[in-house]
Design a protein around this motif. Structure first.
Motif, mmCIF file in Angstrom:
data_model
loop_
_atom_site.group_PDB
_atom_site.id
_atom_site.type_symbol
_atom_site.label_atom_id
_atom_site.label_comp_id
_atom_site.label_asym_id
_atom_site.label_seq_id
_atom_site.Cartn_x
_atom_site.Cartn_y
_atom_site.Cartn_z
ATOM 1 N N GLN A 35 72.200 35.835 2.498
ATOM 2 C CA GLN A 35 71.049 34.569 1.881
ATOM 3 C C GLN A 35 72.079 33.836 2.072
ATOM 4 O O GLN A 35 73.643 33.917 1.710
ATOM 5 C CB GLN A 35 70.465 34.258 0.602
ATOM 6 C CG GLN A 35 69.991 35.872 0.903
ATOM 7 C CD GLN A 35 68.827 35.173 1.148
ATOM 8 O OE1 GLN A 35 67.889 34.407 1.714
ATOM 9 N NE2 GLN A 35 67.708 36.014 1.859
ATOM 10 N N VAL A 36 72.160 32.590 2.574
ATOM 11 C CA VAL A 36 73.517 31.598 3.013
ATOM 12 C C VAL A 36 73.203 30.240 2.868
ATOM 13 O O VAL A 36 71.703 29.347 2.688
ATOM 14 C CB VAL A 36 73.254 31.552 4.337
ATOM 15 C CG1 VAL A 36 73.735 33.212 4.980
ATOM 16 C CG2 VAL A 36 72.419 31.201 5.811
ATOM 17 N N PRO A 38 62.697 24.678 -3.779
ATOM 18 C CA PRO A 38 63.658 24.466 -2.228
ATOM 19 C C PRO A 38 62.384 25.622 -1.284
ATOM 20 O O PRO A 38 61.433 26.064 -1.769
ATOM 21 C CB PRO A 38 64.532 25.351 -3.355
ATOM 22 C CG PRO A 38 63.773 25.896 -4.359
ATOM 23 C CD PRO A 38 63.582 25.590 -5.079
ATOM 24 N N GLU A 39 62.576 25.536 0.468
ATOM 25 C CA GLU A 39 61.949 25.772 0.692
ATOM 26 C C GLU A 39 62.155 26.823 1.754
ATOM 27 O O GLU A 39 63.537 26.523 2.059
ATOM 28 C CB GLU A 39 61.412 24.248 1.809
ATOM 29 C CG GLU A 39 60.761 23.489 1.052
ATOM 30 C CD GLU A 39 60.310 22.475 2.240
ATOM 31 O OE1 GLU A 39 60.425 22.082 3.357
ATOM 32 O OE2 GLU A 39 59.275 21.441 1.562
ATOM 33 N N VAL A 40 61.667 27.150 2.223
ATOM 34 C CA VAL A 40 62.821 28.129 3.444
ATOM 35 C C VAL A 40 62.510 26.984 4.990
ATOM 36 O O VAL A 40 61.591 26.445 5.372
ATOM 37 C CB VAL A 40 61.782 29.699 4.387
ATOM 38 C CG1 VAL A 40 62.140 30.056 5.463
ATOM 39 C CG2 VAL A 40 60.941 30.256 2.955
ATOM 40 N N GLU A 41 63.277 26.893 5.073
ATOM 41 C CA GLU A 41 63.736 26.480 6.313
ATOM 42 C C GLU A 41 64.460 26.517 7.737
ATOM 43 O O GLU A 41 65.562 25.844 8.503
ATOM 44 C CB GLU A 41 64.917 24.651 6.072
ATOM 45 C CG GLU A 41 64.831 24.566 4.895
ATOM 46 C CD GLU A 41 66.314 23.731 3.873
ATOM 47 O OE1 GLU A 41 65.978 23.455 2.930
ATOM 48 O OE2 GLU A 41 66.769 24.233 4.270
ATOM 49 N N GLY A 42 64.299 27.829 7.922
ATOM 50 C CA GLY A 42 64.719 27.971 8.959
ATOM 51 C C GLY A 42 66.286 28.369 9.504
ATOM 52 O O GLY A 42 66.460 28.593 9.930
ATOM 53 N N ARG A 84 67.042 39.187 -8.432
ATOM 54 C CA ARG A 84 66.229 40.716 -8.938
ATOM 55 C C ARG A 84 65.079 40.536 -9.346
ATOM 56 O O ARG A 84 64.898 41.002 -9.340
ATOM 57 C CB ARG A 84 67.427 41.953 -9.799
ATOM 58 C CG ARG A 84 68.908 41.944 -9.214
ATOM 59 C CD ARG A 84 69.060 42.920 -8.595
ATOM 60 N NE ARG A 84 68.557 45.153 -8.905
ATOM 61 C CZ ARG A 84 69.261 45.425 -7.510
ATOM 62 N NH1 ARG A 84 69.710 44.799 -6.350
ATOM 63 N NH2 ARG A 84 68.356 46.822 -8.310
ATOM 64 N N ALA A 85 65.018 39.774 -8.861
ATOM 65 C CA ALA A 85 63.499 39.341 -9.810
ATOM 66 C C ALA A 85 63.456 37.974 -8.993
ATOM 67 O O ALA A 85 64.168 36.759 -8.180
ATOM 68 C CB ALA A 85 63.553 39.348 -11.400
ATOM 69 N N SER A 86 61.640 37.311 -9.104
ATOM 70 C CA SER A 86 61.446 36.060 -8.904
ATOM 71 C C SER A 86 61.610 35.221 -10.101
ATOM 72 O O SER A 86 61.275 35.491 -11.031
ATOM 73 C CB SER A 86 60.098 35.947 -8.254
ATOM 74 O OG SER A 86 59.842 36.964 -6.869
ATOM 75 N N GLY A 113 64.983 38.877 4.881
ATOM 76 C CA GLY A 113 64.782 37.315 5.623
ATOM 77 C C GLY A 113 65.231 36.063 4.512
ATOM 78 O O GLY A 113 66.035 36.986 3.212
ATOM 79 N N GLU A 114 64.971 35.396 4.757
ATOM 80 C CA GLU A 114 65.659 34.150 4.297
ATOM 81 C C GLU A 114 64.159 33.708 3.165
ATOM 82 O O GLU A 114 63.508 33.655 3.544
ATOM 83 C CB GLU A 114 65.826 32.491 4.951
ATOM 84 C CG GLU A 114 65.548 30.720 4.200
ATOM 85 C CD GLU A 114 65.464 30.209 5.727
ATOM 86 O OE1 GLU A 114 65.814 28.871 4.841
ATOM 87 O OE2 GLU A 114 65.499 30.652 6.895
ATOM 88 N N THR A 115 65.032 33.167 2.261
ATOM 89 C CA THR A 115 63.083 32.583 0.743
ATOM 90 C C THR A 115 64.125 31.820 0.497
ATOM 91 O O THR A 115 65.199 31.567 0.161
ATOM 92 C CB THR A 115 63.547 34.401 -0.354
ATOM 93 O OG1 THR A 115 64.573 33.824 -0.686
ATOM 94 C CG2 THR A 115 63.330 35.609 0.859
ATOM 95 N N ASN A 116 63.429 31.052 -0.299
ATOM 96 C CA ASN A 116 63.796 29.481 -0.973
ATOM 97 C C ASN A 116 64.456 29.644 -2.202
ATOM 98 O O ASN A 116 65.424 29.267 -2.668
ATOM 99 C CB ASN A 116 62.153 29.431 -1.650
ATOM 100 C CG ASN A 116 61.270 29.459 -2.171
ATOM 101 O OD1 ASN A 116 61.651 31.165 -2.673
ATOM 102 N ND2 ASN A 116 60.831 28.574 -2.879
ATOM 103 N N LEU A 117 64.106 31.372 -3.267
ATOM 104 C CA LEU A 117 64.946 31.417 -3.933
ATOM 105 C C LEU A 117 66.797 31.672 -3.719
ATOM 106 O O LEU A 117 67.389 31.142 -4.004
ATOM 107 C CB LEU A 117 64.635 32.516 -5.041
ATOM 108 C CG LEU A 117 65.968 32.760 -5.911
ATOM 109 C CD1 LEU A 117 65.747 32.203 -7.229
ATOM 110 C CD2 LEU A 117 65.149 33.978 -7.058
#
Length: 504
Positions: free
Chosen positions: A415-416, A495-499, A362-364, A333-337
């Motif tokens: 990721q887009v 950054p945020e998860v924005e849909g 590969r990491a947070s 799914g979408e993540t902020n990174l």
């Protein structure tokens, strides 16, 4: 007469003792320690949950002091992933594993990330063999850095270990890294090698980097189902935690998770040339709180880190939030990174959109200062950033491909940036994407768009074949450099998860 009687008694005693020793010698115990998908997580790490090599070394050394027969095997994805390995292209990992007396390693897809020439150099400097029986060259020439199998003897018991590399390597490393190589069908290869080994050894071990993922064409379970004669499969690639092993037909399959979170071991008893008992175990990092780190390994790691610190300690910016790059999240799914990285790629070219593969992240990163070393750890593959021209139809095809294995945690998940899309994860692959917007407007399949991606995907990596023939508009530097520039220019980032990606 008395002497004769005594001699007969003595002879009988000697015969009984000889028979007893023979019977005892026929039953041999062997312990095999194993790791997989460590991805150079060398040090103990609370955030990643890593045990680290120093504690592993202590546990294995203790076993070798207490037991006569101990083997240590690695199922791949070993030389690449963290700064400690990437700066010196795997040399530090080779040195550490030599000090741990590793018996053999099978090649994972990411072990090719530095290219074949470097893999050959790593093989030369390592005191353990690289196993990959299903690897060959198109031109028929011998591969100098691999062997098909290894045979070792323990108290008269011969153990044969053969390696299998995943054919997914052709698209799960940069295609340039595997030019001229052929990854043969692992099932066919395993049948052939086992037939050869059965007359030479008592125990057959397959050291594989295949995994048990539903998204993979070839898996270790398939090997166990279709190839008789394998006692044990030590597997990697899909990062599964198989706590007590998994019996498939007469074959035990084991896997020790990822990132050195676990050290696995298998206890075997061999009686009269056959495995009479086999038991698998995992030692989780949580159970090693009181284990002291091996002094030599700790010292070597400290010296390597000190040499690298000049580069890695440089601060490139700050983040106001934790940046989520966890494998289970970034690949489903979408993540902020993921958003931050894709935004950096799009901004570099002022492109219409950007698409990057979740498997390349590969990491947070924790909230606070961001160092160069952290960025390299997140983006360890040395990929460059490319701007291409792509039709709307190809963008949709790319997104379809990206979600084709969902909900499996496959690296092809996209990721887009500049793109928003919805998909139905229960629909047939190829018909999952429902709606797509680019910069707020519905996707036009006939329109040409500028799309930023990485050179791995541009070359068709992770199966993105629709990118391979797309015209290149421009190229930039390394993806990690592009991200560092963006962070520096926009710090503090938040950054945020924005849909952008919605599963319906």
């Amino acid at each position: 007469m008395k002497f004769k009687k005594l001699s007969i008694t003595l002879l009988t005693l000697i015969l009984v003792m000889t028979l007893s020793f023979t019977i005892l010698a026929e039953e041999v115990d062997l312990r095999i320690y194993h790791v997989n998908d460590v991805h150079s997580r060398v040090e103990e790490d609370d955030y990643a949950g890593s045990m680290g090599y120093a504690k592993m070394a202590t546990l294995i050394k203790e076993a070798r002091r207490e037991r006569e027969n101990v083997m240590f095997l690695d199922a791949g994805d070993t030389f690449h992933g963290q700064t400690i390995a990437n700066i010196n292209e795997g040399e530090s990992i080779s040195h550490i594993l030599d000090l741990m007396d590793l018996d053999a390693l099978t090649l994972g897809n990411h072990d090719f990330n530095f290219g074949q020439e470097r893999l050959g150099e790593l093989a030369e400097m390592s005191n353990f063999p690289f196993l990959a029986a299903n690897l060959s060259r198109e031109d028929g020439e011998e591969i100098p850095y691999t062997e098909d199998y290894l045979i070792k003897e323990y108290d008269g018991v011969k153990v044969g270990v053969f390696g299998l590399a995943t054919p997914e390597t052709t698209y799960k490393t940069h295609p340039k890294n595997v030019e001229g190589l052929v990854f043969e069908n692992p099932v066919t290869t395993a049948n052939s090698v086992v037939n050869e080994l059965e007359s030479k050894v008592d125990v057959v071990v397959a050291l594989t980097h295949l995994g048990i993922s539903e998204g993979s064409k070839y898996t270790s379970t398939m090997i166990a189902e279709e190839v008789p004669g394998i006692d044990l499969i030590i597997d990697g690639h899909s990062h599964n935690v198989i706590e007590e092993g998994m019996m498939v037909n007469d074959t035990m399959i084991v896997m020790a998770g990822e990132y050195s979170k676990y050290l696995g071991y298998v206890d075997l008893t061999v009686e009269n040339g056959n495995v009479s008992n086999i038991k698998a175990n995992l030692i989780p990092r949580e159970e090693t709180a009181d284990v002291k780190e091996d002094y030599i390994i700790s010292l070597v790691v400290e010296r390597i880190n000190r040499a690298n610190e000049v580069i890695t300690s440089q601060v490139v910016g700050r983040t106001a939030v934790e940046l989520n790059g966890e494998r289970g999240n970034i690949r489903t799914g979408e993540t902020n990174l993921g958003n931050l990285i894709a935004d950096a790629m799009r901004a570099k070219f002022n492109a219409d959109a950007a698409i990057t593969n979740g498997g390349g992240i590969r990491a947070s990163i924790d909230q606070g200062e961001i160092t160069q070393g952290e960025v390299i750890t997140v983006l360890p593959f040395g990929n460059t950033t490319i701007l291409m021209e792509l039709s709307g139809a190809d963008i949709k095809a790319a997104l379809e491909h990206g979600v084709s294995e969902y909900p499996a945690t496959e690296g092809l998940f996209p990721q887009v940036s500049g793109i928003k899309f919805t998909f139905d994860g229960d629909a047939e692959p190829g018909n999952r994407v429902q709606k797509v917007w680019v910069n707020g407007e519905m996707l036009d399949p006939n329109k040409m768009y500028t799309v930023a991606t990485n050179d791995f995907m541009k070359a068709g990596g992770d199966g993105y074949s629709m990118f391979a023939d797309a015209p290149i508009v421009s190229e930039a530097g390394g993806l990690e450099e592009v991200l560092m520039e963006y962070i520096e220019a926009n710090a503090p980032v938040a950054p945020e998860v924005e849909g952008r990606i919605t599963a319906e």
